[in-house]
Design an enzyme around this catalytic site. Structure first.
Site, PDB file in Angstrom:
ATOM      1  N   LYS A 107      50.140  46.051  48.977  1.00  0.00           N
ATOM      2  CA  LYS A 107      49.830  45.732  47.580  1.00  0.00           C
ATOM      3  C   LYS A 107      50.995  44.978  46.998  1.00  0.00           C
ATOM      4  O   LYS A 107      52.130  45.135  47.452  1.00  0.00           O
ATOM      5  CB  LYS A 107      49.622  47.008  46.769  1.00  0.00           C
ATOM      6  CG  LYS A 107      48.857  46.801  45.484  1.00  0.00           C
ATOM      7  CD  LYS A 107      47.376  46.685  45.788  1.00  0.00           C
ATOM      8  CE  LYS A 107      46.512  46.746  44.581  1.00  0.00           C
ATOM      9  NZ  LYS A 107      45.129  47.090  44.965  1.00  0.00           N
ATOM     10  N   ASN A 222      33.711  43.276  36.599  1.00  0.00           N
ATOM     11  CA  ASN A 222      33.212  42.816  37.900  1.00  0.00           C
ATOM     12  C   ASN A 222      32.547  43.941  38.698  1.00  0.00           C
ATOM     13  O   ASN A 222      31.539  43.741  39.358  1.00  0.00           O
ATOM     14  CB  ASN A 222      34.355  42.191  38.705  1.00  0.00           C
ATOM     15  CG  ASN A 222      33.872  41.643  40.037  1.00  0.00           C
ATOM     16  OD1 ASN A 222      32.777  41.083  40.114  1.00  0.00           O
ATOM     17  ND2 ASN A 222      34.643  41.824  41.083  1.00  0.00           N
TER      18      ASN A 222
HETATM   19  N1  GLU Z   1      42.315  44.520  45.269  1.00  0.00           N
HETATM   20  C1  GLU Z   1      41.174  45.027  45.959  1.00  0.00           C
HETATM   21  C2  GLU Z   1      41.382  46.478  46.285  1.00  0.00           C
HETATM   22  O1  GLU Z   1      42.214  47.106  45.715  1.00  0.00           O
HETATM   23  C3  GLU Z   1      40.840  44.201  47.180  1.00  0.00           C
HETATM   24  C4  GLU Z   1      41.905  44.156  48.219  1.00  0.00           C
HETATM   25  C5  GLU Z   1      41.574  43.180  49.327  1.00  0.00           C
HETATM   26  O2  GLU Z   1      40.503  42.590  49.267  1.00  0.00           O
HETATM   27  O3  GLU Z   1      42.410  43.029  50.207  1.00  0.00           O
HETATM   28  O4  GLU Z   1      40.672  47.070  47.068  1.00  0.00           O
END
Ligand code: GLU
Length: 417
Positions: A107, A222
């Site tokens: 992240k 979304n």
């Molecule tokens: N930000 C999204 C999540 O927290 C997608 C992460 C991704 O697609 O790698 O799951």
């Protein structure tokens, strides 16, 4: 002493610790999982439109890569800090392992307020951030994606910047891209769709007929708006929806297609004529079969959990239920599809996007959706088995599945003695 339920990093550590204890594996597993394997903090200098220089703080956390390269979104938000990014990368580890994706958790983010940046400034910020972390990311190392306040345009600038640095088009670097440069069909709606798939499967297992069931959706972004739309298409009765300004309620069900058209025109749910106004709190406590909290964290707490009447709570948001509320819902027999499964549809289709980029073949939206359903269903089965075997909540069961898989990978790779 810090309150573990408020600090997301301590909360994530606690969840891993419990899983290690229940599985009965050595504490060394926890020692490896309680913190990211690698964590980067970078300065992100941006020339403002007036010629001045603003320096932002950026982060990238690579929690664990035993199962494959790390994967996870990037958020641009004033609240982004080291602990939050670390915690979110730990949740990504759980999501990826639970969904059986060949990834570990990552992240990142930049502490900034996108509302005060011009488009050009946002582009410079996106490019500078990627430059700052370019050495530690890559299609086989760590693959970013959109998250809070980041979108496909930002991903496009980022993949372009990285490709320029490398001197070659590297579409597999990042997911959530526009379709024209290697994005996947179905990615935008994947999170909401995955949430409905998982929840419908649980409803089925509990003997609740999904078509005709009463549904309330908190949040019309979304995730929430897509979940409401798909529930409506599948014949569920969507009796309530809400956004940050409040909610709408109609006993006979809301025509979600009509409401989406209204929202497109008015940019708000407020004033929709075919429903009555309710508050977000009232929405949570409605007598429904299925409640989707798909807005913010800490919505179902020790204060209101005993008034929740839904039989299933499908978490679209991250952390909408506090640990105390989890216990109360469990005692009441309310089943919770935990966030680590409920909103894992996004990263699952991100994985499909990456596979399509690496193989240079592209799939139809139907193909993507079918594969998504299969992945969600398998994760649900694995989680449910752990739930029955250990008599724990589905959330704890999700951690058990994930930690068992990661432990096995770390063991065969020789990371444990
Ligand atoms: N930000 C999204 C999540 O927290 C997608 C992460 C991704 O697609 O790698 O799951």
């Amino acid at each position: 002493m810090a309150d573990a339920s408020l600090n997301p990093y301590l909360r994530a550590q606690q969840s891993f610790k419990e899983a290690v204890e229940v599985l009965g594996v050595e504490m060394a597993v926890y020692d490896l999982l309680k913190q990211p394997l690698r964590f980067f903090e970078v300065a992100v200098p941006v020339v403002r439109d007036d010629g001045s220089l603003a320096v932002f703080r950026g982060y990238r956390s690579q929690h664990n890569d035993a199962l494959g390269p790390t994967k996870g979104g990037l958020r641009f938000h004033p609240d982004v800090d080291a602990d939050e990014v670390k915690a979110l990368s730990m949740w990504m580890t759980v999501k990826c392992a639970l969904l059986n994706l060949p990834y570990g958790g990552g992240k990142g983010g930049v502490a900034c307020d996108v509302d005060v940046l011009s488009d050009r400034e946002l582009e410079r910020l996106s490019r500078e951030y990627i430059r700052a972390i370019s050495l530690v990311i890559g299609p086989d190392k760590d693959i970013p994606a959109p998250d809070v306040s980041t979108n496909s345009q930002i991903m496009a600038w980022m993949v372009d910047e990285y490709s320029r640095i490398r001197g070659e088009n590297t579409f597999g670097l990042i997911t959530g891209k526009p379709l024209i440069i290697g994005g996947s069909a179905g990615r935008v709606k994947a999170t909401g769709r995955g949430l409905v798939f998982a929840t419908r499967q649980l409803a089925h297992a509990l003997g609740i007929e999904f078509a005709g069931s009463r549904v309330a959706v908190q949040g019309f972004g979304n995730v929430g708006s897509v979940a409401a739309e798909i529930c409506f298409q599948l014949g569920a009765r969507v009796v309530a929806v809400s956004d940050k300004d409040g909610g709408l309620y109609a006993e006979e069900g809301i025509d979600v297609q009509k409401l989406l058209a209204f929202k497109r025109e008015h940019l708000s749910l407020k004033g929709y004529p075919e429903a009555e106004f309710i508050t977000n709190q009232q929405l949570l406590e409605l007598p429904v079969d299925i409640l989707f909290p798909a807005a913010l964290e800490n919505q179902i707490t020790a204060d209101n959990a005993h008034r929740i009447q839904a039989r299933i709570v499908g978490e679209g948001a991250n952390g909408p239920t506090t640990p105390e509320a989890d216990g109360i819902l469990f005692d009441k027999g309310v089943m919770v599809v935990p966030d680590v499964l409920g909103n894992a549809g996004g990263v699952t289709v991100s994985y499909f996007e990456w596979v399509q980029n690496q193989t240079r073949t592209y799939w139809s939206e139907d193909e993507v959706n079918q594969r998504l359903e299969t992945y969600m269903a398998k994760a649900m089965i694995a989680m449910h088995e752990m739930h029955e075997r250990f008599g724990v909540t589905l959330r704890k069961a999700a951690y058990l599945v994930a930690v068992a898989r990661i432990t096995e990978a770390m063991r065969v790779r020789g990371w444990l003695t």
